[in-house]
Design an enzyme around this catalytic site. Structure first.
Site, mmCIF file in Angstrom:
data_model
loop_
_atom_site.group_PDB
_atom_site.id
_atom_site.type_symbol
_atom_site.label_atom_id
_atom_site.label_comp_id
_atom_site.label_asym_id
_atom_site.label_seq_id
_atom_site.Cartn_x
_atom_site.Cartn_y
_atom_site.Cartn_z
ATOM 1 N N ALA A 1 -3.294 6.562 -3.525
ATOM 2 C CA ALA A 1 -2.572 7.191 -4.627
ATOM 3 C C ALA A 1 -1.079 7.179 -4.335
ATOM 4 O O ALA A 1 -0.665 7.217 -3.184
ATOM 5 C CB ALA A 1 -3.057 8.616 -4.812
ATOM 6 N N GLY B 1 -7.756 6.158 -2.687
ATOM 7 C CA GLY B 1 -8.289 5.739 -3.972
ATOM 8 C C GLY B 1 -8.672 4.270 -3.989
ATOM 9 O O GLY B 1 -9.624 3.870 -4.677
ATOM 10 N N GLU C 1 -7.279 10.997 2.914
ATOM 11 C CA GLU C 1 -6.825 12.151 2.122
ATOM 12 C C GLU C 1 -6.892 13.468 2.893
ATOM 13 O O GLU C 1 -6.037 14.339 2.726
ATOM 14 C CB GLU C 1 -7.642 12.279 0.830
#
Ligand code: NAI
Length: 710
Positions: free
Chosen positions: A63, A114, A139
């Site tokens: 992301a 992502g 993440e």
């Protein structure tokens, strides 16, 4: 953004290629474009399969971090709004995997976050066999969780137990490691990647994920089964013991997997979104992303570089002194592909720099993380010498000789005599003001401080110290040097202790003050650990050396007289060093004993610093250890030692490991609110003295409701 090409067999290839960017990332535009591309693909007549790949060197890096920062700090954000925003990619991926057409992810390069979640939603993952490629879901290390199905599809692929380290620690796998772990299906030579993807499609595979088949059971079983449930009990306990509840992401990831594996995939994806939104609403993720990724990235790109100065082309780096720091700096230069010339008083000492580099590189080769050829090429870039003439062509010379003004002045004059006018002369001094050292130079405007941290090869930060006479072009060129060495700079105005040592010192001193008041040593140490500092204060004092700290304190008082800052640790150091002869870890005895069988708090402390009848709560001790640093960092801002809040926060987290969950001392002020900090500081100052008095800047911010970050 996404090119499409349909071949004669009815296979549509979607190739990611974001215009004007080095890497593909998920931002709002990319997510919309991808969603459109998926819709268009699924509506294509006669479609037999889809291949997703990238035209860049990497697949998709994850992301866009500024987008995440915006979500975490955006105006008027609500759980509902965030839920809609973050759900978009998850919905697109679900559409892709249930569209009735087999989909292959053809990973030609690194796929993270992502990007890797996209791959996990495909029916098959094929990867190019290149060791540079990293696959994973980092993440968790940003204070977030993979919110596009990663916490659900990965455990459904490899089982709960195998997925937890990948999700919690954000471990990155090479293609071969990923294949062995069952995370991907096939690893093929890079030039056969698309052919392999299409060959699989040609076998006429079913376009149904295992988890969409009736009776699906995740590898190892669902979390309803006792063995799997046990894994979660152990993992939760271990995570809590390591992080003391400072990192909500870990707990959220564990909950997501635990709850999600009991549900069908669609319900599980909803659970994941709910936890993701919770994390976005918690300040930890936003603060961590801003400091450790956005601000750090900007610092690396030269955010503080004076504009309009021609860049310095840095190719040859001179280093004076081949001791611990000099050898480390020379290694960093050679590692970054630069030539390093290292000078010491005799040839053996100078050659020590090469031996130091060889040691590091040999260990890498032994671990398979480098080849003998790479090692030899790196070593060939380090030239040991005893002659200043060999420094003549250097673009910068970094002085790292003994911490002694006379010795430093001597080598400064000798280096000046051979250097060209455009070369930068830098000192790595840890305690001596740069302005004073520059007096020995014939070109004080080209003189600057470059304060590296030990061990140089591991520590990313460099404090760039601007002396009174350092020119702005010299600062720009010093930042060019740091960039060429692939380190992260912060810019600090010359002053005692600069920024990092000054603020870090208050943490250690407060530990000593607590000891002097009769607070139990174990309580002090536990509070430091629970705060998320890399080391508790007394252990850290031993590590730095009580003798050294005592000596620096004496020097400061001698230099500054009454103006010397209030240091509550002074009497403790005097007792330890002068009365007891316990000088710290190197001397074999300090606050801890270092006998065989490991280190233990020295029982004799109870006699020297008798326990007070009433002990404070651990929360009270944590607050003091944290606030004392926060206030000192604010004083540095008040004195305009730093040019931007981001430098204070990046410097704190990288320099001395300041509780990373806060995002740094100034981010912490913003999170709590300046008026709250002032209130607590005033209360502590009334009890403990002026070291807790809030500086004027902070009072002003509290009155006006201002923040460090806009
Ligand atoms: P060190 O004692 O390991 O190395 C100093 C080296 O300088 C020795 O090899 C010595 O032979 C050489 N040297 C002394 N006089 C010389 C001269 N006239 N000409 C050429 N070489 C000479 O010291 P260390 O720890 O590497 O520190 C060096 C500098 O870096 C000091 O200013 C120190 O304050 C600073 N520093 C140290 C840090 C640390 O963690 N050790 C961290 C940041 C800065």
């Amino acid at each position: 953004m996404i090119d499409t090409q349909l071949d004669a067999q009815g296979v549509l290839t979607l190739t990611w290629d974001m215009p004007g960017k080095k890497q593909n990332v998920f931002d709002a535009d990319a997510m919309a474009a991808f969603d459109e591309a998926v819709d268009a693909a699924l509506a294509t007549e006669g479609l037999t399969g889809i291949v997703i790949t990238s035209a860049k060197r990497d697949f998709i890096a994850g992301a866009d971090l500024s987008m995440l920062e915006g979500m975490a700090f955006g105006e008027g954000r609500t759980a509902k709004a965030l839920y809609g925003q973050i759900g978009a990619l998850s919905r697109t991926l679900r559409k892709l995997e249930t569209g009735g057409v087999p989909v292959v992810a053809a990973l030609n390069g690194t796929a993270l976050g992502g990007g890797f979640e996209l791959a996990l939603a495909c029916h098959r993952i094929v990867v190019a066999d290149e060791s540079r490629i990293q696959l994973g879901l980092p993440e968790g290390t940003l204070g977030l969780l993979p919110g596009a199905g990663g916490t659900q599809r990965l455990p459904r692929r490899v089982g709960a137990q195998a997925s937890l380290p990948l999700l919690l620690e954000g471990k990155r796998l090479s293609p071969q490691e990923a294949l062995a772990a069952g995370v991907v299906d096939e690893v093929v030579p890079a030039d056969g990647l698309l052919a392999a993807a299409k060959a699989w499609l040609a076998t006429g595979p079913k376009a149904v994920q295992p988890w969409d088949r009736k009776g699906f059971r995740p590898p190892g079983g669902s979390t309803k089964e006792p063995d799997v449930a046990n894994v979660f009990m152990v993992a939760s306990a271990m995570f809590q013991a390591k992080t003391f509840g400072n990192y909500p992401a870990g707990k959220a990831i564990l909950s997501c997997v635990y709850e999600g594996l009991r549900l069908d995939i669609d319900s599980a994806l909803e659970v994941e979104k709910r936890y993701f939104v919770e994390l976005l609403l918690d300040p930890v993720a936003g603060n961590m992303i801003r400091t450790m990724f956005v601000s750090l990235g900007e610092a690396n790109k030269g955010a503080r570089r004076p504009v309009g100065v021609e860049p310095l082309d840095v190719r040859r780096v001179g280093v004076l002194g081949a001791g611990l720091m000099g050898a480390g700096i020379a290694y960093a230069a050679a590692k970054a592909g630069l030539a390093a010339v290292v000078l010491d008083t005799d040839a053996d000492k100078a050659a020590g720099a090469v031996a130091y580099a060889r040691g590091i590189e040999d260990r890498k080769v032994a671990k398979g993380r480098g080849t003998p050829e790479q090692r030899d090429a790196l070593l060939a870039r380090i030239q040991p010498t005893t002659s200043f003439d060999d420094l003549a062509d250097c673009d910068v010379v970094i002085e790292a000789v003994f911490e002694d003004r006379a010795v430093k002045a001597d080598v400064t004059r000798k280096a000046d005599a051979v250097l060209s006018d455009r070369a930068v002369l830098a000192s790595n001094t840890s305690t001596l003001p740069i302005t004073g050292l520059a007096e020995a130079s014939s070109r004080p405007e080209r003189f600057v401080g470059l304060h590296f941290f030990s061990p140089v090869e591991k520590m990313q930060l460099v404090e760039v110290i601007v002396g009174d006479r350092t020119s702005e072009p010299t600062l720009a060129h010093a930042l060019d040097v740091v960039k060429a060495l692939r380190k992260t700079p912060i810019v600090v105005r010359d002053s005692r202790g600069f920024y990092t040592s000054r603020v870090f010192g208050t943490y250690v001193s407060e530990g000593l003050a607590l000891l002097r008041e009769g607070v139990a040593p174990a309580l002090i140490e536990n509070a430091g650990r629970m705060l998320g500092m890399p080391m508790p204060p007394l252990a850290l004092a031993d590590e730095v050396g009580l003798g050294l700290m005592h000596q620096v304190g004496r020097q400061t008082r001698a230099d500054l007289g009454d103006a010397a800052p209030d240091n509550p640790g002074t009497p403790v150091l005097a007792t330890m060093v002068e009365t007891l002869g316990r000088t710290g870890k190197r001397g074999g005895a300090g606050f801890y004993g270092y006998a065989e069988g490991g280190k233990r708090l020295w029982p004799g402390l109870a006699e020297q610093f008798p326990l007070a009848a009433a002990q404070p709560s651990v929360e009270a001790v944590k607050e003091r250890l944290l606030l004392v640093q926060v206030l000192e960092a604010c004083r540095c801002m008040d004195a305009e030692l730093l040019r931007a809040p981001a430098d204070a926060d990046v410097g704190a987290v990288l320099g001395w490991g300041f509780a990373p969950w806060t995002g740094g001392p100034l981010a912490y002020v913003d999170t709590l609110g300046a008026s709250q900090v002032v209130g607590r500081a005033d209360a502590l100052a009334a009890e403990l003295g002026p070291r807790f008095s809030p500086p004027p800047l902070l009072r002003r911010m509290a009155e006006r409701g201002e923040r460090f970050y806009g």
